[in-house]
Design a protein around this motif. Structure first.
Motif, PDB file in Angstrom:
ATOM      1  N   ASP A 432      -1.078   0.531  -5.875  1.00  0.00           N
ATOM      2  CA  ASP A 432      -2.007   1.441  -6.378  1.00  0.00           C
ATOM      3  C   ASP A 432      -1.764   1.921  -7.782  1.00  0.00           C
ATOM      4  O   ASP A 432      -0.454   2.042  -8.138  1.00  0.00           O
ATOM      5  CB  ASP A 432      -2.512   2.691  -5.413  1.00  0.00           C
ATOM      6  CG  ASP A 432      -3.679   3.555  -5.828  1.00  0.00           C
ATOM      7  OD1 ASP A 432      -4.375   3.017  -6.806  1.00  0.00           O
ATOM      8  OD2 ASP A 432      -3.814   4.640  -5.188  1.00  0.00           O
ATOM      9  N   TRP A 465     -10.821   3.161   6.824  1.00  0.00           N
ATOM     10  CA  TRP A 465      -9.891   4.077   6.158  1.00  0.00           C
ATOM     11  C   TRP A 465     -10.197   5.469   6.043  1.00  0.00           C
ATOM     12  O   TRP A 465      -9.346   6.277   5.677  1.00  0.00           O
ATOM     13  CB  TRP A 465      -9.913   3.488   4.693  1.00  0.00           C
ATOM     14  CG  TRP A 465      -9.148   2.286   4.502  1.00  0.00           C
ATOM     15  CD1 TRP A 465      -9.837   1.092   4.771  1.00  0.00           C
ATOM     16  CD2 TRP A 465      -7.694   2.103   4.026  1.00  0.00           C
ATOM     17  NE1 TRP A 465      -8.914   0.013   4.426  1.00  0.00           N
ATOM     18  CE2 TRP A 465      -7.624   0.518   3.986  1.00  0.00           C
ATOM     19  CE3 TRP A 465      -6.937   2.798   3.689  1.00  0.00           C
ATOM     20  CZ2 TRP A 465      -6.409  -0.180   3.952  1.00  0.00           C
ATOM     21  CZ3 TRP A 465      -5.630   2.434   3.282  1.00  0.00           C
ATOM     22  CH2 TRP A 465      -5.465   0.882   3.401  1.00  0.00           C
ATOM     23  N   LEU A 479      -1.475   2.632   0.561  1.00  0.00           N
ATOM     24  CA  LEU A 479      -2.077   2.226  -0.631  1.00  0.00           C
ATOM     25  C   LEU A 479      -1.062   1.974  -1.814  1.00  0.00           C
ATOM     26  O   LEU A 479      -1.102   1.193  -2.584  1.00  0.00           O
ATOM     27  CB  LEU A 479      -3.337   2.797  -0.895  1.00  0.00           C
ATOM     28  CG  LEU A 479      -4.474   2.784  -0.191  1.00  0.00           C
ATOM     29  CD1 LEU A 479      -5.455   3.908  -0.797  1.00  0.00           C
ATOM     30  CD2 LEU A 479      -5.102   1.370  -0.584  1.00  0.00           C
ATOM     31  N   ILE A 483      -2.882  -2.598  -2.197  1.00  0.00           N
ATOM     32  CA  ILE A 483      -4.371  -2.169  -2.131  1.00  0.00           C
ATOM     33  C   ILE A 483      -5.327  -3.229  -1.634  1.00  0.00           C
ATOM     34  O   ILE A 483      -6.237  -2.862  -1.142  1.00  0.00           O
ATOM     35  CB  ILE A 483      -4.934  -1.887  -3.686  1.00  0.00           C
ATOM     36  CG1 ILE A 483      -4.736  -2.983  -4.558  1.00  0.00           C
ATOM     37  CG2 ILE A 483      -4.151  -0.941  -4.300  1.00  0.00           C
ATOM     38  CD1 ILE A 483      -5.669  -3.001  -5.906  1.00  0.00           C
TER      39      ILE A 483
END
Length: 550
Positions: A432, A465, A479, A483
């Motif tokens: 991320d 999620w 994350l 991702i």
């Protein structure tokens, strides 16, 4: 089932309207306002969602379009209050369910860009220009002629069938939250190309080291930060990349730009000899003549996972055709702000054509190609290209009208320092992006939007999620390293999204919207908005790059 499938195909095969590529009059006067701007930001339970922050936010100079206020109200001109993107309200569930999964797999795996000879089919068609594509009637194509082969070496450089470099270079990036996550309908890639002078030594000879150096300088300018590079001989390049006062071996491009204090950077090779009028340089701006190529593709479910399909939905192109100084960019932003204040119901005006492209008012010209009813690429109409202006026009989140390059993957441990195409390495293992406030960009989006798309119709992301309504700390930590599990759809969802979008293709109804929605979006999207109505968002969210102290 076969008979039902046939009936569905026949029903969606007839074009919704006759396409005129010579027309420059808009049926939808506000085609530049994206469908996402009609999202209901408050749900039935009174919870507030903020998808608006992705585009409308505090900018970083020299983008002077500051629009975080658009997170807080529907500042939409009168002619656009009625939502023109009616494809969002079409119920495609039965038709999607009737689509044969194997047939749609075969469809997306058929390459509609490259011919058997490895050359773009579209370029050959433009050489034999169909009269209906000839917007200015001169018998010759005046716009961009596709010339990328999507054949990349280990450094991300594209090569044609003859083995020569085309100048295009692929780079990997963290996709913008929302629409451009594959789980919401499409895979995409972006290539960059600098003009010949930035690829040559001072005597005009093509040189890969010079090109790599100038791309790294461009990256440093756009990110306003140092860039780590492979060891480079500064003497051969003719520029002190690391600014240590000598021409030795550099492993870093040091960012420095304070022209009022006499501090600036310099281009390598021939570009560095041309002077500021021909080869200007400024922080936050690309070189004059920079090109971007962006392919938008179907999703391809394979045993190893859902990947980018060979079939293109669109091929988007933009070129920086004129240079604007900071003062000119600020003047333009202020003039537009005044225009909006004085004439809030007046739609923006655009000039150009389907053939030559459309200037965005900030130095760039945009053009695109999209599928015809049979799935072959054709030029976008004028109105279909105006659609692109909503994102590459006047919004706060862009850097010199672009999204992807500022989000390029780089830094310690980055595979090939981010210079690769998604076909060489997929999304798996992509971390991320870290915001200036220390949060993960995607984690922040999920926490503030409480969904994985603007329309909040991606139930797959929500259930996986955000099952308890919020992102758990454990999910946020996951994350940070990868991702892909978030933004990659299941094979079943990928097939459904492919099928839904192909229905729009067969209708040729892009002017009604090109989002691959399956069920009607009435619960989360307004059919009509109340002008200047509050969104319910109390405090505008800061952008991922925001670094200023309040």
């Amino acid at each position: 089932m076969r008979r039902l499938t046939l009936l569905v195909l026949l029903a969606t095969a007839a074009p919704a309207h006759a396409l005129d590529l010579t027309a420059t009059v808009l049926a939808n006067k506000t085609a530049y306002i994206p469908p996402q701007c009609y999202t209901r930001t408050e749900d039935a339970q009174g919870a507030v969602h903020n998808p608006c922050q992705t585009c409308h936010t505090l900018p970083r100079s020299p983008n002077f379009v500051s629009d975080p206020d658009l997170q807080q109200d529907y500042a939409i001109p009168g002619p656009a209050l009625e939502n023109p993107w009616t494809n969002l309200f079409v119920d495609r569930r039965a038709a999607v369910a009737a689509t044969d999964a194997e047939e749609i797999r075969d469809w997306v795996r058929a390459d509609n860009y490259l011919g058997a000879d490895g050359r773009p089919v579209l370029a050959a068609r433009l050489d034999r220009l169909p009269p209906e594509w000839d917007a200015n009637g001169d018998g010759a194509w005046a716009g961009y002629r596709p010339d990328a082969s999507f054949a990349f070496d280990d450094a991300g450089f594209d090569h044609g069938p003859d083995g020569r470099m085309t100048g295009w270079r692929a780079f990997a990036y963290v996709p913008l939250p929302g629409t451009f996550w594959p789980t919401n309908g499409s895979a995409d890639d972006v290539l960059i190309r600098l003009p010949e002078a930035y690829r040559q030594t001072s005597d005009g000879s093509e040189n890969l080291a010079v090109y790599k150096a100038n791309l790294a300088i461009t990256e440093a300018l756009i990110n306003r930060a140092d860039v780590v590079i492979e060891p480079m001989d500064e003497g051969r390049l003719g520029v002190d990349l690391d600014r240590d006062g000598s021409l030795g071996t550099a492993t870093r491009v040091v960012f420095a730009f304070a022209p009022l204090e006499g501090v600036t950077m310099h281009w390598a090779g021939r570009a560095g000899t041309l002077g500021p009028k021909v080869a200007p340089l400024a922080a936050g701006l690309y070189p004059l003549g920079t090109e971007f190529l962006h392919s938008v593709r179907y999703l391809d479910p394979r045993p190893e996972g859902v990947t980018m399909a060979p079939r293109m939905k669109e091929l988007r192109y933009m070129k920086k055709t004129s240079w604007q100084s900071y003062a000119e960019l600020e003047e333009g932003a202020l003039a537009e702000k005044k225009e909006d204040a004085d004439f809030p119901d007046r739609p923006k005006q655009f000039f150009g054509s389907a053939e030559a492209g459309i200037p965005n008012g900030m130095g760039w010209r945009l053009q695109g190609f999209i599928e015809d009813a049979a799935g072959d690429l054709r030029p976008q109409s004028f109105e279909e290209t105006v659609f692109c202006m909503g994102c590459h026009g006047s919004i706060g989140t862009t850097d010199d009208s672009t999204f992807a390059f500022p989000r390029k993957i780089s830094g310690p441990g980055a595979f090939r320092d981010g210079w690769y195409h998604w076909t060489q390495k997929g999304l798996a293992g992509t971390p991320d992006l870290v915001r200036a406030d220390g949060q993960g960009d995607y984690a922040h989006y999920l926490r503030t939007n409480h969904a994985g798309d603007e329309f909040r119709s991606n139930t797959e992301v929500i259930s996986a999620w955000l099952a308890q309504g919020d992102l758990t700390p454990e999910k946020a930590v996951a994350l940070q390293a990868d991702i892909a599990p978030l933004i990659t759809p299941s094979p079943e969802r990928a097939i459904a999204l492919d099928a839904a979008y192909r229905m729009i293709v067969r209708e040729q109804s892009f002017v009604k919207g090109r989002d691959a929605t399956i069920a009607p979006q009435d619960e989360t999207v307004w059919r009509r908005v109340e002008q200047d109505a509050p969104t319910g968002i109390a405090e505008p969210a800061d952008p991922w790059f925001y670094r200023l102290k309040r």
